[in-house]
Motif scaffolding. Structure first.
Motif: not given
Ligand SMILES: [Zn+2]
Length: 160
Positions: A137-141
């Protein structure tokens, strides 16, 4: 409350009211699809719950007085206690999928190659960590750092 949830073994989806952000993040951490935004009006919560067949979690009796959705009102004001209540009331302990959903946005987290994210994380994490995940969704790693260990400890405590 109506009983219109689909007859399947899939874990139910939830929607938390604006006061239960901590509970929402903890449910996501345990892998339960939970909608939460700090700007949702009561009417909107009811509409989404009806459309998505979600269970409303709220300590506000007003929202639960509508008869067209399912809901639960946690007794406790403490988020860890609320988590235990929800797991128990909806019999969810067997359906926990730790670290499968993004705490921030409820998106799905999947493993990614270290090579594909190495330039996006801090040099320290990139150097010492081997396993990485990314939110769709938000591309957070995410990676297995000290935060991860703290969460594992929390998980052990909350399920005692
Ligand atoms: Zn996310």
């Amino acid at each position: 409350m109506s009983d219109t949830l689909p007859l399947s073994n899939a874990a139910p989806g939830f929607i938390c009211d604006v006061h239960l952000g901590k509970l929402a993040r903890r449910l996501r951490l345990l892998g339960f699809d939970t909608i939460y935004r700090n700007v949702l009006e009561d009417e909107e919560i009811i509409r989404i719950a009806r459309t998505d067949q979600r269970i409303i979690l709220t300590r506000d009796g007003e929202i639960l007085s509508n008869k067209t959705t399912r809901g639960y009102r946690p007794d406790s004001i403490f988020s860890d206690e609320q988590v235990r209540e929800v797991l128990s009331v909806f019999n969810l302990r067997g359906q926990i999928r730790l670290f499968s959903l993004c705490i921030k946005c409820n998106g799905e987290i999947i493993p990614v190659d270290k090579d594909s994210v190495i330039v996006l994380v801090s040099p320290r994490s990139g150097q010492f960590m081997e396993h990485f995940w990314r939110c769709q969704g938000c591309r957070k790693i995410y990676w297995q750092g000290s935060h991860y260990e703290k969460l594992r400890k929390w998980f052990g405590d909350v399920l005692k």
